[in-house]
Design a protein around this motif. Structure first.
Motif, PDB file in Angstrom:
ATOM      1  N   TRP A 150      -6.532   0.891   6.963  1.00  0.00           N
ATOM      2  CA  TRP A 150      -5.233   0.639   6.325  1.00  0.00           C
ATOM      3  C   TRP A 150      -4.251   1.754   6.670  1.00  0.00           C
ATOM      4  CZ3 TRP A 150      -3.940  -3.936   4.715  1.00  0.00           C
ATOM      5  CH2 TRP A 150      -4.924  -4.814   4.213  1.00  0.00           C
ATOM      6  N   ASP A 191      -8.049   4.606   3.163  1.00  0.00           N
ATOM      7  CA  ASP A 191      -9.000   4.037   4.109  1.00  0.00           C
ATOM      8  C   ASP A 191      -8.423   4.159   5.516  1.00  0.00           C
ATOM      9  OD1 ASP A 191      -9.396   1.059   5.593  1.00  0.00           O
ATOM     10  OD2 ASP A 191     -11.228   2.016   4.857  1.00  0.00           O
ATOM     11  N   ARG A 227     -11.039  -4.421   6.749  1.00  0.00           N
ATOM     12  CA  ARG A 227     -12.173  -5.324   6.549  1.00  0.00           C
ATOM     13  C   ARG A 227     -11.788  -6.731   6.109  1.00  0.00           C
ATOM     14  NH1 ARG A 227     -15.537  -3.896   2.564  1.00  0.00           N
ATOM     15  NH2 ARG A 227     -16.721  -5.711   3.196  1.00  0.00           N
ATOM     16  N   TYR A 250      -8.303  -4.923  -0.608  1.00  0.00           N
ATOM     17  CA  TYR A 250      -8.304  -3.847   0.375  1.00  0.00           C
ATOM     18  C   TYR A 250      -9.702  -3.546   0.898  1.00  0.00           C
ATOM     19  CZ  TYR A 250      -3.436  -2.927  -0.839  1.00  0.00           C
ATOM     20  OH  TYR A 250      -2.080  -3.046  -1.028  1.00  0.00           O
ATOM     21  N   GLY A 251     -10.693  -4.304   0.444  1.00  0.00           N
ATOM     22  CA  GLY A 251     -12.054  -4.095   0.930  1.00  0.00           C
ATOM     23  C   GLY A 251     -12.860  -3.119   0.092  1.00  0.00           C
ATOM     24  N   GLU A 252     -12.350  -2.730  -1.083  1.00  0.00           N
ATOM     25  CA  GLU A 252     -13.082  -1.805  -1.949  1.00  0.00           C
ATOM     26  C   GLU A 252     -13.848  -2.595  -3.000  1.00  0.00           C
ATOM     27  OE1 GLU A 252     -13.077   1.447  -1.424  1.00  0.00           O
ATOM     28  OE2 GLU A 252     -11.617   1.289   0.205  1.00  0.00           O
ATOM     29  N   LEU A 297       0.829  -1.197   0.000  1.00  0.00           N
ATOM     30  CA  LEU A 297       0.000   0.000   0.000  1.00  0.00           C
ATOM     31  C   LEU A 297       0.864   1.248   0.000  1.00  0.00           C
ATOM     32  CD1 LEU A 297      -2.972   1.027   0.288  1.00  0.00           C
ATOM     33  CD2 LEU A 297      -2.572   1.091   2.741  1.00  0.00           C
TER      34      LEU A 297
END
Lengths: 325, 677
Positions: A229, A226, A262, B544-546, A164
């Motif tokens: 993250w 997010d 999540r 990433y949950g998107e 990321l």
């Protein structure tokens, strides 16, 4: 008596999807009908999401909650093969499974709710001596099935804070004058901007015209991301370890105020099929620095624990937590 | 839907059914508005009406009685198993067609139209016509319960007081085009979606906008306002459309400037010394997230306002976003329109100007303190009226003469200049009201509305654990409301009734009876049997949950697609907290976990726990059928063979019996091997 989240799950399954406003409205009604005060819509969503009953996405900038397909998910435990029922359900679900389970040598075990969480939905376990029996049950009942443990799949395939950091769009620039609050890693809550001296700072901005958003600032550059993250990326850069790891009891504790991204929250829950237990940091002798409460996930195999900690950039503080599962 | 004959009754039944009920109409209201033009379009030939009427009058092949007897007979045969589409549908379409049949009859005449359509020289009510109510109700049940609104929502509503004839008339009182155009009319008239206002006030608001949008005869009836039953029915139908209107300008319109919300005054505090605060709140609708609204007025566009949702249908008060200070409503002119616009979505939030404003207690309907604005004086309970100028005098006159308790409250601040506030409670009369007092209820048929509850979809179907309360709107204070033939009562003076759970069935009947009218409605309760399996995922999220597309790696609940992972290796130690040793299938494969914590390179089958009174063999293999002991190559493990045997054989009397039969059999195999070694 049907728990509040079980009823919520029924409604979502019947309707297919709910807007956030509807979700909150239904939360209030089901909590009243279940005599359960204080059912927070956010917590309800987080629990059902981690238990793989729902999926969440944004449509046109608005949050929407979707019912997931019913699925038998294998738990990553050796020995007797165990799956847990996830996704949508109706009151007849259990009887349908029980009726068909007898014919394929599967055993259905129901836990009324996760330990210490009376509002959570029933946990339906399917045990069988062979994985083929569970597959056969899924065929007979038209329920999806995945032979690979989903906790392993997600923890292997999920995002990683190291990736990321390189993939996110960093922008150079000074801090804007927009109203904002900064997350204090050491205290576990937001406060005034500028009170901390972390190398990486997690800040929530509240613009007048658009929605609030989170930004991670590091070395005079910043990137919108997010919250979850960003929090773990910031903790990694600041070399802060907040997660506790009980290798002995196969448990992981996440500071309640931190939360967990999540997909990884789901990976943790799907090791046991149950929602995490919330314990005070005093009770578990955890450092109170980061949080006063921890979400304790149980039955996490070592390889999955190591993988998740790696993805979150954490090493895990070694503490023996009282057994919760 | 089933295949049909090419001609005859079945042909028309299927043709019409598919036209009215389809997937495209899912969760939308369906009105059986049948016209000769529609029949010709469906049949693809001119003057199809004659053929339709003839075939329906003749009925399906198996019927022999009169028109209604045939219809009822067809319904009876079908209702026992309810397979396929309702075969009586064409009969109902015929009745609907008759309601709008042109001719030289009074507006209220129905039976002469029907007989003329049938070309039968008769008068009066057709035989067994009263049984057709059952068919209308059954169609509602089919659309709401049997098909769960997947093909449309049909409601068997009455128009007017006539119980039998009112059903087909209600379907034709407005055309589909008129119903669609009413959304635009309501939008242009600045009306609040879902608002309960008086008929005269509604007409006053929409009259400037109806030309060209409604049929000339509809316009004429509204303009004449002859107070006939038919005009009254028409006004009620238009009001019903306002109640179910979602604020959209046109159906399915999404985007800039296409939606409207209602703005209401809220008086959070008022005491007898005249200290009052006034605020604005928004009446929410499901499809709009009000916390995302960024509002401003045209007078002062630089000031931004917002609000938070609350647990009721009304939002929290409007606040200035920058300072978080509540907006003082007394700074606005209440006799003029107040309008905010969202800078992001162009949604309009407004309330019409009015020289008279009514307020009721906010606790029940808005879970707030104080008083919240409504549009009609309630029949029971305390209320406030704010009025200005000559209207305040008229209101005072009415209140003083027609209300049991009536008192003006001297206000120091909190209202715009010139406004007076009156408080009233106790009994009140409406019959002698002045025509200028549009805030007073008008004499209409009673109506039932649902407050709260968890709807299954958009129709009158609720989950058993989320039943609504019943709100009765009735001009007369003397009425009885029953639920499945049991009279409902409430402890307070309101018109809100709780449904007793012990009376609830899958299909329920609500009746409201006054001295001169009666209405009934069906309420359906769902317990179970909605689709929960064999469903496709509605959305996938990425690593990433998107949200993501299905083509790449995606997670939807417990389902995962498009992944490539190494095989998962189980951790045998995860089944036990205090493993004493691990044992494999080959004799000699045993590791003492107290001395060596490493997992061996052979596949463990048992984790052995030595407890105080028992020894537990916990299975940790991959497959029971592949875990039988292997009597080969055990020389490799010769040094630990004795230990392997003694762990099994010496503890055999203390071994805890496994619960699974297959594991008991497997363990027995191991014991047998240990015995012979």
């Amino acid at each position: 008596m049907i728990g509040a989240l079980e009823k919520l799950l029924y409604v979502l399954t019947a309707k297919g999807s709910l807007t956030w406003a509807n979700w909150k409205n239904v939360c209030e009604i089901v909590s009243q009908s279940s005599n359960f005060n204080g059912l927070s819509p956010s917590t309800a969503l987080s629990v059902l999401d981690e238990l793989a009953h729902v999926e969440v996405a944004k449509q046109n900038g608005n949050l929407k909650i979707f019912s997931s397909p019913a699925c038998l998910v294998m738990l990553p435990q050796p020995g007797v093969r165990t799956a847990v029922l996830t996704g949508g359900r109706a009151p007849e679900t259990l009887s349908v499974l029980e009726k068909n389970a007898k014919e394929v040598s599967c055993r259905i075990k129901v836990s009324e709710h996760s330990k210490g969480r009376p509002e959570t939905p029933k946990v339906v376990y399917i045990e069988a001596d062979e994985i083929a029996d569970i597959r056969e049950l899924s065929n007979r009942t038209d329920v999806n099935f995945n032979a690979d443990p989903i906790s392993w799949i997600i923890s292997y395939c999920s995002g990683c804070i190291r990736d990321l950091e390189h993939s996110v769009k960093w922008i150079k620039g000074p801090e804007p004058s927009t109203e904002a609050m900064e997350f204090d890693f050491n205290k576990g809550y937001r406060g005034r901007v500028g009170l901390t001296n972390y190398e990486a700072r997690l800040i929530q901005y509240f613009p007048r015209v658009s929605q609030p958003y989170w930004v991670l600032r590091h070395n005079n550059r910043y990137a919108q991301m997010d919250r979850s993250w960003g929090l773990y990326l910031g903790a990694h850069i600041n070399d802060i370890d907040g997660i506790i790891w009980d290798r002995f009891h196969s448990q992981i504790g996440i500071p309640l105020s931190w939360g967990v991204p999540r997909p990884l929250g789901k990976a943790l829950c799907m090791c046991s099929g149950k929602a995490p237990v919330i314990l005070d940091s005093e009770y578990i002798n955890a450092p109170k620095t980061y949080a006063t409460k921890y979400s304790i996930y149980s039955k996490i195999p070592r390889n999955i624990s190591e993988l998740i900690l790696y993805k979150l950039g954490q090493t895990g503080i070694t503490i023996q937590i009282p057994k919760t599962a | 839907m089933t295949e049909t004959d090419s001609n005859g009754y079945d042909y028309w039944n299927t043709l019409l059914f598919r036209d009215f009920f389809s997937k495209a109409n899912e969760s939308k209201r369906v009105y059986l508005y049948v016209t000769p033009e529609r029949l010709s379009r469906l049949a693809e030939r001119e003057n199809a009406i004659d053929d339709f009427v003839r075939e329906v009058y003749r009925g399906p092949g198996c019927t022999q009685g009169s028109l209604c007897e045939n219809a009822y007979s067809v319904y009876r045969k079908w209702s026992s198993n309810r397979n396929g589409t309702p075969p009586y549908f064409a009969f109902l379409c015929l009745f609907s067609l008759a309601a709008d049949h042109e001719g030289d009859w009074p507006a209220h005449a129905y039976y002469p139209r029907l007989w003329d359509l049938l070309k039968v020289d008769k008068e009066g009510t057709p035989k067994s016509f009263e049984r057709m109510r059952i068919l209308w109700s059954d169609l509602e049940k089919w659309s709401t319960v049997d098909t769960e609104e997947k093909y449309g929502i049909f409601r068997a509503q009455l128009a007017g007081k006539r119980v039998n004839v009112g059903l087909p008339i209600a379907q034709t009182i407005l055309t589909e085009v008129e119903r669609r155009n009413l959304k635009v009319i309501f939008y242009n008239a600045d009306l609040e979606p879902g608002s309960e206002i008086s008929g005269s006030r509604l007409l006053e608001a929409i009259m400037p906008f109806i030309g060209g949008s409604l049929r000339p005869r509809t316009v004429n009836r509204l303009k004449n306002r002859d107070r006939s039953d038919y005009t009254q029915e028409l006004v009620e139908a238009i009001h019903h459309e306002l109640i179910i209107w979602d604020g959209e300008k046109s159906e399915g319109s999404i985007g800039v400037g296409s939606q409207r919300l209602g703005l209401r005054l809220w008086l959070p505090a008022l005491d007898d010394f005249g200290h009052l605060a006034s605020r604005y709140v928004i009446k929410c609708i499901e499809s709009i997230e009000i916390e995302n609204l960024q509002l401003s007025t045209s007078i002062n566009p630089s000031n931004a306002y917002s609000c938070e949702p609350s647990s009721s249908v009304y939002s929290m008060e409007l606040i200035k976003t920058e300072t978080r200070i509540p907006l003082d409503a007394s700074k606005f002119d209440w006799s003029k329109k107040t309008e905010f616009k969202c800078s992001r979505t162009q949604t309009l939030v407004s309330c019409k100007g009015s020289p008279i404003r009514v307020f009721v207690g906010a606790l029940d309907i808005a879970q707030k303190s104080g008083y919240i604005e409504t549009y009609i004086v309630p029949r029971k309970g305390e209320f406030l009226v704010a009025a200005i100028g000559i209207h305040s005098i008229l209101v005072d006159e009415w209140g003083s003469t027609c209300c049991e308790f009536w008192k003006e409250i001297p206000i120091q601040h909190g209202v715009p200049s010139g406004w007076r506030i009156f408080r009233s409670s106790g009994k009140r009369r409406f019959e002698e009201h002045s025509s200028k007092l549009f805030i007073l209820p008008e004499k209409t048929r009673p109506r039932v509305a649902y407050r709260g509850g968890v709807r299954f979809n958009k129709g009158a179907r609720f989950f058993r654990f989320g039943l609504p309360n019943l709100l009765v709107h009735s001009f007369s204070s003397e009425y009885l409301v029953s639920f499945n033939d049991s009279i409902l009562t409430n402890s307070d003076e309101s018109d809100l009734y709780e449904i007793p759970i012990e009376l609830v069935r899958a299909e329920n009947k609500i009746r409201v009876v006054t001295t001169d009218s009666e209405v009934s409605e069906a309420l359906y309760v769902v317990d179970d049997n909605w689709g929960w399996r064999d469903r496709n995922a509605l959305v996938f999220t990425d690593k990433y949950g998107e949200a993501t597309s299905k083509e790449s790696f995606g997670i939807s609940g417990g389902c995962v697609v498009n992944y490539d992972i190494p095989p998962y290796e189980m951790d045998p130690l995860s089944v036990s907290e205090k493993p004493s040793c691990l044992m494999g299938a080959i004799p000699g494969q045993i590791i003492d976990m107290n001395r060596c914590k490493q997992i061996p390179d052979w596949q463990p089958v048992w984790v052995v726990e030595r407890r105080r009174r028992e020894v537990v063999f916990i299975y940790c293999g991959n497959s029971i059928s592949d875990s039988s002991p292997i009597l080969k190559n055990y020389e490799e493990y010769a040094t630990s063979l004795k230990k392997w045997k003694s762990t099994l054989w010496n503890t055999r009397k203390r071994i805890k019996r496994p619960r699974s039969r297959k594991l008991r059999v497997l363990l027995k195999e191991y014991l047998n091997v240990a015995k012979i070694l």
